[in-house]
Design a protein around this motif. Structure first.
Motif, mmCIF file in Angstrom:
data_model
loop_
_atom_site.group_PDB
_atom_site.id
_atom_site.type_symbol
_atom_site.label_atom_id
_atom_site.label_comp_id
_atom_site.label_asym_id
_atom_site.label_seq_id
_atom_site.Cartn_x
_atom_site.Cartn_y
_atom_site.Cartn_z
ATOM 1 N N PRO A 226 87.964 14.677 117.329
ATOM 2 C CA PRO A 226 87.649 16.503 116.709
ATOM 3 C C PRO A 226 88.492 17.184 117.701
ATOM 4 N N ILE B 121 94.502 23.281 106.752
ATOM 5 C CA ILE B 121 94.025 24.868 107.032
ATOM 6 C C ILE B 121 92.207 23.684 106.910
ATOM 7 N N CYS B 122 92.481 23.018 106.423
ATOM 8 C CA CYS B 122 90.360 22.719 106.411
ATOM 9 C C CYS B 122 90.513 21.530 107.364
ATOM 10 N N GLN B 123 91.829 21.502 108.492
ATOM 11 C CA GLN B 123 91.256 20.298 109.915
ATOM 12 C C GLN B 123 90.487 18.925 109.703
ATOM 13 N N PRO C 250 89.161 20.845 118.392
ATOM 14 C CA PRO C 250 88.625 22.602 118.073
ATOM 15 C C PRO C 250 89.422 23.909 118.018
ATOM 16 N N PRO C 251 89.637 25.229 117.863
ATOM 17 C CA PRO C 251 88.572 25.430 116.894
ATOM 18 C C PRO C 251 88.424 24.786 115.512
ATOM 19 N N LEU C 252 86.719 25.581 114.856
ATOM 20 C CA LEU C 252 86.334 23.961 113.869
ATOM 21 C C LEU C 252 86.595 24.592 112.372
ATOM 22 N N ASN C 253 86.861 26.247 112.798
ATOM 23 C CA ASN C 253 87.754 26.694 111.497
ATOM 24 C C ASN C 253 88.652 27.855 112.065
ATOM 25 N N PRO C 254 89.378 27.590 111.052
ATOM 26 C CA PRO C 254 90.864 29.005 111.869
ATOM 27 C C PRO C 254 90.399 29.989 112.073
ATOM 28 N N THR C 255 90.635 30.161 113.173
ATOM 29 C CA THR C 255 90.090 31.746 114.230
ATOM 30 C C THR C 255 91.587 32.158 114.700
ATOM 31 N N LYS D 57 95.729 32.680 112.834
ATOM 32 C CA LYS D 57 94.800 31.945 113.026
ATOM 33 C C LYS D 57 95.601 30.386 114.283
ATOM 34 N N GLU E 86 98.508 27.974 111.900
ATOM 35 C CA GLU E 86 98.655 27.551 111.319
ATOM 36 C C GLU E 86 100.342 27.936 110.941
ATOM 37 N N LYS F 160 88.950 17.968 107.071
ATOM 38 C CA LYS F 160 87.388 18.004 106.479
ATOM 39 C C LYS F 160 87.393 17.165 105.479
#
Lengths: 498, 440
Positions: A71, A42-44, A73-78, A414, A347, A46
Motif C-alpha cells: 500500500p 488515478i484509482c491507485q 499512501p496517499p490513499l486518494n489523489p491529493t 495531485k 498524476e 483499487k
C-alpha cells in the motif's frame, strides 16, 4: 477479442498484457505491477489488484503466497497545495518517540515453489539491484558465464527500483564526471543493446543556487566539467526561468544547466541488464536473501541462503544499503550507513517540464517522467541511519511545501503515491570498489550514496573487464575499502542530492 | 442562464417540477444542469457517455463506479486536471474539458492506436531494433504522454495549518456499517467521529473528507476540499465497504458499462442510466448483490426504462429475456451497443450495461495499518481477517461491514455488533477514551 478484458482501466492494462508479462517471467504481483503498469493510475490500484491476482493464480501462483501490492499512501489523489501545510513537522518515522504498533510490511514472497539452487557457481553476486545485475551482465558477456545473482525479494524491490531515475554528468570530482559521461553514452545505446526501452530523456539537469557559497561551488564544478567536455552552462536566475517558465526565482542567485543530463525509467533498466545477463548464461535468483558467507582459511568458499548453500570462490557484494550486513557475514566492517530517502509521484500531465530541477541547498529534486508524472524527493537533515522504507507524513508535508514554493502552479497537482528507499552512504561520498585485504575472493561494489543507479553502466563495465579480463582501472585503486583506515581518502564528492 | 442548451433526454419524466437551474460547458457545448448534481450525471442526463480518452490506447471512457473510487470519469474541470466528474458538483458556468483527446471525445484520432494494435502495444520493446527509429518513437510517445494539463496557480494560496483533533473512536466510512457502529458508540457516550466523503458535515461527522493515510503509527490524515486534519483516536473502526470491479469480459471498459451503485445514484438523481439498459448480475455474486440487482430492475422499470434483458436474475415481469447464463462480451465502438450471452445464446441491443458484481473489500487503509490480507480463491480477491467482535491483530483496530467480507444486507447488523463490542471494550478499560500516546 480474446484477452482485451481491461484489468486496469486507468493505465489500459489488458488481460493479454498480464498474461504476456507472466510468459516473460514476471510472475509476482509487484513485478507484474511494474512490468504492465497496473495499479499506478488515478484509482491507485483499487479496481485491478484482485483481477491480476486471479490471473496469477490461474498461471500457477500459489494462492497462499499471493498478497496485494504494497500500500502506498496517499490513499486518494491529493493536491500538493492541500499537503503543503504549515506548522510543526510530524515525526520522522513511526515509533520515533516510542514503541511502534504497525509491523513493517511483509516481505514479498515468491509466487510459487522455486527451483533448487545450484550447488556451485564460479561467482555469486549478492544483490539484484542495478549494480549486481549490470555486473553479472558484464561478467557473463566477458566470458564468466557461471554467475548467480541472489536477490532478497523481486527485481526492483531495492533502491534501484525506488529511485528518481536521474542521470547526470554534473559532478564535483574528475572521476565521477568521466564515469557519468560514459554512463550517459551507454544509456543512449541501452534500448538497442539490451532490447528494452528505458525512456531516456535528455532534458538536462538544472541546479539552483541560492547563496554565494553555492555560486562559488557551481563555478568550480562547471570549470571542471567544461574541461572534461561536459557542456554545463552557468545561468542567471532569469536564464533558469527560460528553461522552466513556471519556476519561482526570487530567492535564487543563479543556476547551472547541462542539457545532456536527463532521466530514464528505472524498472526496465534493471530488467534489461537481468535479461542480458541471463542471455549470456547467468542465473538471477529472486526471493532468496543471502544469510551467510563461508570463509575458510582466509578465503571465501560459499554463500548460504535459507534454500541452501552455493559453493563459490568469488563473492561480489553489491547489496548497497545491506552491504555492511553482507560484509559482517564475512567478518568485515564497512563504514557505509544506510539512510532512508523518500520520494513521491503525482498524476501524469502533458509535458511541461524539460529538465530535472534540483536545489543545491535543500536537496529538493524533481522532474517530469516519460509518462508525464512529477517525480521527486527531498532529503531530511534529521534522518537517522538505518534501513527504513516506510513513508512519513513529515516528508509528504516538507516535499509538498518545497514543490509548491518552487513552482506555485503545482499546488493543484495531485500526489498519487509516496515511497522510500535507502541511500548507501560512505564517509567521503565515494563508493567502495574492489577486493578487500582481509578475505580473499570477496569483491565490493557498493557505497554509491544514492547514485549507483546512474553510475552502474560505466562502473559495472569496468568491474566486468577487471574480474573477467584482469583489466585495471583507476576506480579500483582510488575507491579501496582500506582508504578509510590508512588515510587514503583523496577527495570528497560534494554534489550529492536527494 | 440562457443561451442554447440541450434537452435532458435521460431525465426521468415527471420527476422534477422545475426546469434545470444551471448551465455547464463540456468541450465548449452548453448543457443544462441541476445545481449540486454530480457533473457525470449532468452529462449522462444529456446522453453524453464519452467523457474522455484512456491513457495509452485512447479508448473511450465514461462513468463507471459513480462514487470517486475508479479512474474512469476524469476530465478537466475549470482547468484542474483529472477531476472525477462523479465527485464534482454542477454549478452554473462550470467548464469541463475531456482529456487525452485529439479531435473530440467521440472521435479521437489516436484511437487508431487501439485498432492498429489489437493484441496490445508492447511499449517495452517498441522500436528497439534501430537507434534512430527508437529515438523518434520515444520522443513521440513522450509528447503524447500525460492526461490533463498543468493547472494555473490557484488565485489565493491555501496556506493551511493542520487541524489537530483527538477522539475516542474514529469510524472510517459512513455507509450502513459505519453509521451503525457510530450510532451505538454515540449512545454509549463515546466521543466518535465518522469520516466519509459522501456525507455532509455535522456534529460527529467529518463529511466531504477522506482519510488519505495512517502515519506515524497514530495519525489518520483526513483531507477535504480546503481542510487538512490530523486525527488521533484510541480506537479506529474501518468500515470502508467494498469496491465494485469491472465485469470480466471483453468490452468491460466501454462507456455505458455502469456499476450498480452508479446506476442507483443516477436514478436517485432523477436520471436514467439508459433508455434500454441490460442488467447483468455476476453468477458468483452473493445474495445481497442479487437482491440489489433485482430491485434495480424494478426501479429502472418504474422510472420508465425498458429492461428487456437480464443476466443471472430470476425472471422479472416485463423482462423478455431473463438469461440464466453469464455475459460473454460487451460490444460497441464508443459506447455500449450490444451485449453477447455466453455460449452464443444471443446478442442483445442496448444502450447501457449495468453490472452487479460482488464488491471486493476496500482494504487499503487496514493493510496500511498492518493487517494481513490473504487471498481467497473463492472470493477471487483479498480479504481481511478479524475476530467475531470485529477486532483485529492490531490493538484498537476494528473492521466492520463489507470491508470485513460481510454481505451488504448484513452490514448494518454487523456494524451494530462491532459498535457494541467496541463500547464494551471501553467499559472494560481495554481502551481509554483519552488518547494515551502522542505528543502534546
Amino acid at each position: 477479442m480474446a484477452g482485451r478484458e481491461l484489468v486496469c482501466a486507468c493505465e489500459d492494462v489488458t488481460r493479454a498484457d498480464v498474461e504476456a508479462a507472466v510468459r516473460r517471467g514476471y510472475t509476482d504481483m509487484e513485478s507484474v505491477k511494474r512490468y504492465t503498469g497496473f495499479g499506478t493510475g488515478i484509482c491507485q490500484g483499487k479496481s485491478c489488484v484482485a483481477a491480476v491476482a486471479r490471473l496469477l493464480a490461474a498461471a500457477g501462483a500459489e494462492p497462499a503466497r499471493l498478497q496485494p501490492t504494497t500500500p502506498r499512501p496517499p490513499l486518494n489523489p491529493t493536491p500538493l497545495g492541500l499537503l503543503a501545510v504549515g506548522g510543526d513537522l510530524p515525526l520522522l518515522y513511526p515509533g520515533a518517540d516510542g514503541a511502534a504498533l504497525t509491523p513493517p510490511p511483509p516481505m514479498p514472497r515468491s509466487p510459487a515453489h522455486q527451483e533448487p539452487l545450484p550447488k556451485r557457481a564460479e561467482v555469486v553476486v549478492i544483490g539484484g539491484g542495478i549494480m549486481g545485475l549490470a555486473t553479472a551482465y558484464h561478467l557473463a558477456k566477458n566470458g564468466v558465464h557461471d554467475v548467480v545473482v541472489l536477490e532478497r525479494a523481486y527485481i526492483n524491490s531495492g533502491a534501484s527500483g525506488r529511485c528518481g531515475g536521474g542521470i547526470r554528468a554534473q559532478w564535483s570530482t574528475e572521476q565521477n564526471v568521466l564515469l557519468m559521461k560514459e554512463s550517459i553514452a551507454i544509456c543512449r545505446e541501452f534500448a538497442v543493446e539490451l532490447g528494452i526501452n528505458v525512456w531516456l530523456r535528455q532534458g538536462g539537469y538544472l541546479f539552483l543556487a541560492g547563496n554565494p557559497a553555492q555560486m562559488e561551488a557551481i563555478a568550480k564544478n562547471v570549470a571542471l566539467q567544461n574541461r572534461l567536455g561536459v557542456p554545463t552552462r552557468i545561468l542567471e536566475p532569469k536564464g533558469a526561468k527560460e528553461i522552466v517558465p513556471d519556476l519561482q526565482i526570487q530567492d535564487l542567485q543563479g543556476a547551472c544547466y547541462n542539457p545532456e543530463d536527463g532521466t530514464l525509467f528505472p524498472w526496465p533498466f534493471l530488467w534489461g541488464y537481468a535479461n542480458g545477463a541471463k542471455a549470456h548464461g547467468a542465473k538471477i535468483v529472486t526471493f532468496t536473501p543471502a544469510t551467510g558467507i563461508d570463509v575458510e582459511a582466509g578465503r571465501v568458499t560459499g554463500v548460504l541462503t535459507a534454500r541452501g548453500r552455493i559453493g563459490c570462490n568469488l563473492v561480489i557484494n553489491a547489496a548497497a544499503a545491506w552491504a555492511p550486513q553482507i560484509g559482517r557475514m564475512a567478518g568485515i566492517t564497512f563504514p557505509n550507513r544506510p539512510e532512508r530517502h523518500e520520494i513521491l509521484v503525482t498524476e501524469s500531465l502533458k509535458p511541461f517540464l524539460k529538465p530535472l530541477v534540483s536545489e543545491l541547498g535543500s536537496g529538493l529534486y524533481f522532474s517530469q517522467s516519460g509518462r508525464g508524472e512529477i517525480v521527486g524527493g527531498l532529503g531530511d537533515p534529521d534522518e537517522p541511519e538505518g534501513i527504513e522504507m516506510r513513508s512519513s507524513l513529515r516528508f509528504l508535508v516538507r516535499m509538498s511545501r518545497a514543490l509548491v514554493q518552487r513552482i506555485p502552479r503545482l499546488a493543484e497537482v495531485k500526489v498519487l503515491r509516496q515511497w522510500a528507499g535507502c541511500y548507501d552512504r560512505t564517509p567521503d561520498g565515494n563508493p567502495i570498489l574492489g577486493y578487500v585485504d582481509e578475505v580473499e575472493g570477496f569483491f565490493q561494489v557498493h557505497g554509491f550514496v544514492g547514485h549507483g543507479f546512474m553510475m552502474a553502466p560505466a562502473v559495472s563495465k569496468y568491474v566486468g573487464l577487471y574480474l573477467a579480463k584482469g583489466q585495471e582501472h583507476a576506480i579500483f585503486k582510488d575507491n579501496r575499502a582500506a582508504r578509510f583506515k590508512d588515510g587514503g581518502v583523496k577527495s570528497h564528492e560534494t554534489l550529492i542530492i536527494g | 442562464m440562457g443561451g442554447r442548451t440541450r434537452f435532458r433526454k435521460l431525465e426521468i419524466s415527471g420527476r422534477f417540477s422545475t426546469p434545470p437551474d444551471a448551465t455547464v460547458l463540456f468541450d465548449g457545448k452548453r448543457y443544462s444542469a441541476r445545481r449540486g448534481e454530480p457533473l457525470a450525471l449532468t452529462l449522462l442526463a444529456h446522453g453524453v457517455f464519452v467523457l474522455g480518452r484512456s491513457a495509452k490506447y485512447h479508448r473511450p471512457r465514461g462513468l463507471f463506479c459513480g462514487r470517486g473510487v475508479c479512474g474512469h470519469c476524469v476530465a478537466e474541470v475549470d482547468d484542474r486536471p483529472n477531476q472525477r466528474l462523479c465527485e464534482c458538483a454542477a454549478a452554473d458556468g462550470v467548464k469541463i474539458a475531456s482529456q487525452n483527446v485529439i479531435g473530440s471525445a467521440e472521435v479521437d484520432l489516436l484511437s487508431t492506436i487501439d485498432w492498429l494494435f489489437p493484441a496490445g502495444l508492447d511499449h517495452h520493446h517498441l522500436m528497439t531494433g534501430s537507434k534512430t527509429l527508437n529515438r523518434v518513437a520515444l520522443a513521440m510517445v513522450h509528447e503524447l504522454s500525460g492526461l490533463g494539463r498543468l493547472p494555473p496557480a490557484p488565485a489565493g494560496a491555501l496556506a493551511l495549518t493542520p487541524e489537530k483533533r483527538r477522539v475516542a473512536v474514529a469510524v472510517v466510512g459512513g455507509g450502513q456499517a459505519g453509521q451503525a457502529v457510530a450510532q451505538v458508540l454515540v449512545q454509549a457516550g463515546l466521543d466518535t467521529v465518522i469520516i466519509d466523503p459522501r456525507l455532509g458535515s455535522g456534529p460527529g461527522v467529518l463529511g466531504g473528507m477522506r482519510v488519505i493515510g495512517f502515519y506515524d503509527d497514530r495519525t489518520l490524515v483526513v483531507v477535504g476540499a480546503d481542510r487538512h486534519l490530523w486525527l488521533e483516536a484510541a480506537v479506529v473502526v474501518i468500515a470502508t465497504g467494498g469496491v465494485e470491479q469491472l465485469p470480466w469480459v471483453p468490452g468491460n471498459d466501454l462507456p455505458g458499462v455502469l456499476g450498480r451503485r452508479a446506476a442507483d445514484a443516477a436514478l436517485a438523481a432523477g436520471i436514467l442510466p439508459g433508455l434500454r439498459p441490460v442488467v447483468a448480475v455476476d453468477p458468483e455474486a452473493d445474495r445481497s448483490t442479487r437482491r440489489q440487482g433485482r430491485e434495480l430492475v424494478l426501479r429502472l422499470q418504474g422510472a420508465g426504462a425498458e429492461v428487456r434483458v437480464t443476466f443471472g436474475l430470476e425472471p422479472v415481469s416485463g423482462v423478455a429475456h431473463a438469461l440464466p447464463g453469464a455475459l460473454a462480451e460487451i460490444v460497441g465502438r464508443t459506447r455500449v451497443k450490444r451485449v453477447v450471452a455466453e455460449g452464443d445464446t444471443g446478442a442483445f441491443e442496448c444502450d447501457a450495461l449495468i453490472w452487479c458484481g460482488r464488491p471486493l473489500p476496500a482494504y487499503d487503509l487496514p493493510r496500511q495499518m498492518g493487517l494481513e490480507t490473504p487471498y481467497d480463491p473463492g472470493l477471487g480477491g483479498f480479504e481481511l481477517q478479524r475476530a467475531a467482535d470485529g477486532s483485529t491483530t492490531r490493538p484498537g483496530l476494528y473492521v466492520a461491514g463489507e470491508v470485513a467480507g460481510v454481505e451488504a444486507d448484513q452490514a448494518a447488523a454487523d456494524g451494530s455488533r462491532v459498535g457494541a463490542a467496541v463500547a464494551a471494550a471501553f467499559s472494560a478499560g481495554k481502551h481509554r477514551a483519552e488518547v494515551s500516546h502522542g505528543r502534546a
